[in-house]
Design a protein around this motif. Structure first.
Motif, PDB file in Angstrom:
ATOM      1  N   ASP A 134      36.965  11.105  41.875  1.00 37.20           N
ATOM      2  CA  ASP A 134      37.797  10.950  40.681  1.00 37.20           C
ATOM      3  C   ASP A 134      36.940  11.271  39.469  1.00 37.20           C
ATOM      4  OD1 ASP A 134      39.479  10.115  38.644  1.00 37.20           O
ATOM      5  OD2 ASP A 134      39.745   8.084  39.411  1.00 37.20           O
ATOM      6  N   GLU A 135      37.251  12.355  38.785  1.00 37.50           N
ATOM      7  CA  GLU A 135      36.520  12.778  37.583  1.00 37.50           C
ATOM      8  C   GLU A 135      37.498  12.736  36.403  1.00 37.50           C
ATOM      9  OE1 GLU A 135      33.266  13.519  37.788  1.00 37.50           O
ATOM     10  OE2 GLU A 135      33.187  13.492  39.984  1.00 37.50           O
ATOM     11  N   LEU A 149      34.118   9.665  33.032  1.00 39.53           N
ATOM     12  CA  LEU A 149      34.107   8.632  34.045  1.00 39.53           C
ATOM     13  C   LEU A 149      34.145   9.353  35.387  1.00 39.53           C
ATOM     14  CD1 LEU A 149      35.974   5.373  34.441  1.00 39.53           C
ATOM     15  CD2 LEU A 149      36.580   7.178  36.016  1.00 39.53           C
ATOM     16  N   SER A 150      33.267   8.961  36.297  1.00 36.79           N
ATOM     17  CA  SER A 150      33.219   9.575  37.619  1.00 36.79           C
ATOM     18  C   SER A 150      33.175   8.473  38.664  1.00 36.79           C
ATOM     19  CB  SER A 150      31.974  10.462  37.745  1.00 36.79           C
ATOM     20  OG  SER A 150      31.854  10.959  39.059  1.00 36.79           O
ATOM     21  N   ILE A 151      34.063   8.565  39.651  1.00 33.48           N
ATOM     22  CA  ILE A 151      34.092   7.603  40.747  1.00 33.48           C
ATOM     23  C   ILE A 151      33.979   8.374  42.061  1.00 33.48           C
ATOM     24  CG2 ILE A 151      35.437   5.856  41.981  1.00 33.48           C
ATOM     25  CD1 ILE A 151      36.861   5.253  39.307  1.00 33.48           C
ATOM     26  N   PHE A 180      30.588   2.868  46.957  1.00 31.58           N
ATOM     27  CA  PHE A 180      31.332   3.044  45.714  1.00 31.58           C
ATOM     28  C   PHE A 180      30.351   3.285  44.581  1.00 31.58           C
ATOM     29  CE2 PHE A 180      33.140   1.458  41.764  1.00 31.58           C
ATOM     30  CZ  PHE A 180      34.420   1.982  41.773  1.00 31.58           C
ATOM     31  N   THR A 181      30.566   4.345  43.817  1.00 31.58           N
ATOM     32  CA  THR A 181      29.735   4.629  42.656  1.00 31.58           C
ATOM     33  C   THR A 181      30.632   4.952  41.474  1.00 31.58           C
ATOM     34  OG1 THR A 181      28.062   5.619  44.095  1.00 31.58           O
ATOM     35  CG2 THR A 181      27.886   6.115  41.763  1.00 31.58           C
ATOM     36  N   LEU A 182      30.423   4.276  40.365  1.00 29.89           N
ATOM     37  CA  LEU A 182      31.138   4.543  39.109  1.00 29.89           C
ATOM     38  C   LEU A 182      30.084   4.904  38.077  1.00 29.89           C
ATOM     39  CD1 LEU A 182      34.074   2.680  37.538  1.00 29.89           C
ATOM     40  CD2 LEU A 182      32.107   3.242  36.137  1.00 29.89           C
ATOM     41  N   THR A 183      30.251   6.057  37.429  1.00 27.89           N
ATOM     42  CA  THR A 183      29.311   6.530  36.427  1.00 27.89           C
ATOM     43  C   THR A 183      30.070   6.850  35.141  1.00 27.89           C
ATOM     44  OG1 THR A 183      27.997   7.542  38.187  1.00 27.89           O
ATOM     45  CG2 THR A 183      27.506   8.239  35.934  1.00 27.89           C
ATOM     46  N   CYS A 184      29.535   6.362  34.024  1.00 25.45           N
ATOM     47  CA  CYS A 184      30.099   6.682  32.714  1.00 25.45           C
ATOM     48  C   CYS A 184      29.124   7.604  31.982  1.00 25.45           C
ATOM     49  CB  CYS A 184      30.301   5.413  31.884  1.00 25.45           C
ATOM     50  SG  CYS A 184      31.409   4.214  32.643  1.00 25.45           S
ATOM     51  N   GLY A 185      29.676   8.588  31.302  1.00 27.40           N
ATOM     52  CA  GLY A 185      28.793   9.500  30.573  1.00 27.40           C
ATOM     53  C   GLY A 185      29.325   9.818  29.205  1.00 27.40           C
TER      54      GLY A 185
END
Length: 185
Positions: A134-135, A149-151, A180-185
Motif C-alpha cells: 500500500d503506497e 505512507l507505505s505499508i 508488518f512495516t509502516l513507513t512515513c516519508g
C-alpha cells in the motif's frame, strides 16, 4: 484449446460466499464440499464494493486528525474445488482517497493484496498466504505532495480445524507468521 468435460463453471455468487468465509477466518465454512470424484468446479470472481468512513490516517499524521476516507475494493480471482481440496488465488485492488477539513488529502498509488489459500479435507487444513503493498501520497490543499505512507505486510498461516468448529482453537494453528512495516516519508 481443449476443454476438460469434468470442469464446471459457476457464478460469482458462490465465489463471494467462499471469499467472505476466507476473509472472516472461517476455513471450515469454505471446505471443498460435495463434488463428484473426478470433477473440478472452477469459480471465477470479480467483486467490487465501496465504503466511506471517518478515521485518522494510520501512523503518519496526528491520531486526533480525522479524515473522511472513501475506499473502493475490487477483488478478482479464482476458486478451484475438487472432492478433497479447494484452492483460492486472487488479488484485491484498492482505490483509497481521504480528505481532511483543512483541505489536505491522501491518495493511493499501488494498493493491492494478493491471496493464496488451499483448504483440504479431511481435517480441514488451511494453508494461506496474504501479501499486501500500500503506497499513498499525502497532498497539501493545492495538490502539492507533502508526504508519503507505505505499508508492506505478509501473513502466513497453517490451520487444522481438528474439532470441525471453524474456529482456531489452542493447538490448531501450527504455523503463523505476520510481518508488518509502516513507513512515513
Amino acid at each position: 484449446m481443449r476443454t476438460n468435460p469434468n470442469i464446471r463453471r459457476s457464478t460469482g455468487a458462490t465465489a463471494l460466499t467462499l471469499l467472505t468465509a476466507l476473509l472472516t477466518a472461517a476455513p471450515a465454512a469454505a471446505a471443498p464440499g460435495d463434488i463428484d470424484t473426478g470433477t473440478a468446479l472452477v469459480d471465477d470472481f470479480d467483486i467490487s464494493r465501496t465504503d466511506t468512513f471517518t478515521a485518522p490516517l494510520e501512523g503518519c499524521l496526528p491520531a486526533d486528525l480525522l479524515g473522511t476516507a472513501t475506499v473502493t475494493e475490487r477483488s478478482v480471482g479464482r476458486f478451484v474445488r475438487t472432492p478433497g481440496a479447494m484452492v483460492l488465488k486472487g488479488t484485491n485492488f484498492f482505490d483509497f482517497r481521504m480528505t481532511f477539513a483543512d483541505g489536505r488529502y491522501v491518495t493511493s498509488g499501488v494498493d493491492e493484496e494478493r491471496i493464496k489459500a488451499v483448504f483440504t479435507d479431511p481435517g480441514r487444513t488451511t494453508v494461506a498466504k496474504i501479501e499486501s503493498r500500500d503506497e499513498r501520497t499525502i497532498h497539501a490543499p493545492d495538490g502539492t505532495p507533502i508526504g508519503t505512507l507505505s505499508i508492506q505486510e505478509t501473513y502466513d498461516v497453517v490451520f487444522t480445524d481438528a474439532n470441525g468448529n471453524g474456529e482456531p482453537d489452542p493447538g490448531e494453528i501450527t504455523t503463523e507468521h505476520h510481518r508488518f512495516t509502516l513507513t512515513c516519508g
